[in-house]
Enzyme design. Sequence first.
Site, short mmCIF file in Angstrom:
data_model
loop_
_atom_site.label_atom_id
_atom_site.label_comp_id
_atom_site.label_asym_id
_atom_site.label_seq_id
_atom_site.Cartn_x
_atom_site.Cartn_y
_atom_site.Cartn_z
CG HIS A 7 66.20 -20.33 68.20
ND1 HIS A 7 66.19 -21.27 67.46
CD2 HIS A 7 65.78 -20.92 69.66
CE1 HIS A 7 66.80 -22.84 68.46
NE2 HIS A 7 66.16 -22.03 69.41
CG HIS A 79 67.63 -23.17 74.79
ND1 HIS A 79 66.84 -23.81 74.09
CD2 HIS A 79 67.87 -22.69 73.25
CE1 HIS A 79 66.15 -24.05 73.56
NE2 HIS A 79 67.12 -23.71 72.64
CD GLU A 130 69.19 -25.42 69.85
OE1 GLU A 130 68.78 -26.62 69.48
OE2 GLU A 130 68.72 -24.44 70.22
#
Length: 134
Positions: A7, A79, A130
Amino acid sequence: MIGRLNHVAIAVKDIAAAAATYRDVLGATVSQPLAQPDHGVTVVFIELPNTKIELLEPLGAASPIAKFLEKNPDGGMHHVCYEVENILSARDRLKAAGARVIGDGEPKIGAHGKPVLFLHPKDFNGVLVEIEQV
């Protein structure tokens, strides 16, 4: 080591308004808000055919998203999240290559119920990364 893009996360001041834009203007499928107290955020996921968009709203004054929104009052990309097969092995390989893991280096459970770690943006061209175990 790196897998598919899981994502892209966008920090927002008003998650309900942002979710409505994706749902009503773009016609996207939008999840229900989910509070993540361990991460200081409330999240909503926008489902796309090939990935997801994660909307992040601060959950409390100490939220890292609140600090991000102080610097970026209109919100913005926070992010990117990549999948990895084994988060501990990925962490060790990244650290050996000089990447800095944010926090104590131990994975936390993320919004998908899977272990996650964050990597310092200075090590990735200014982008907070991440990694999430699949």
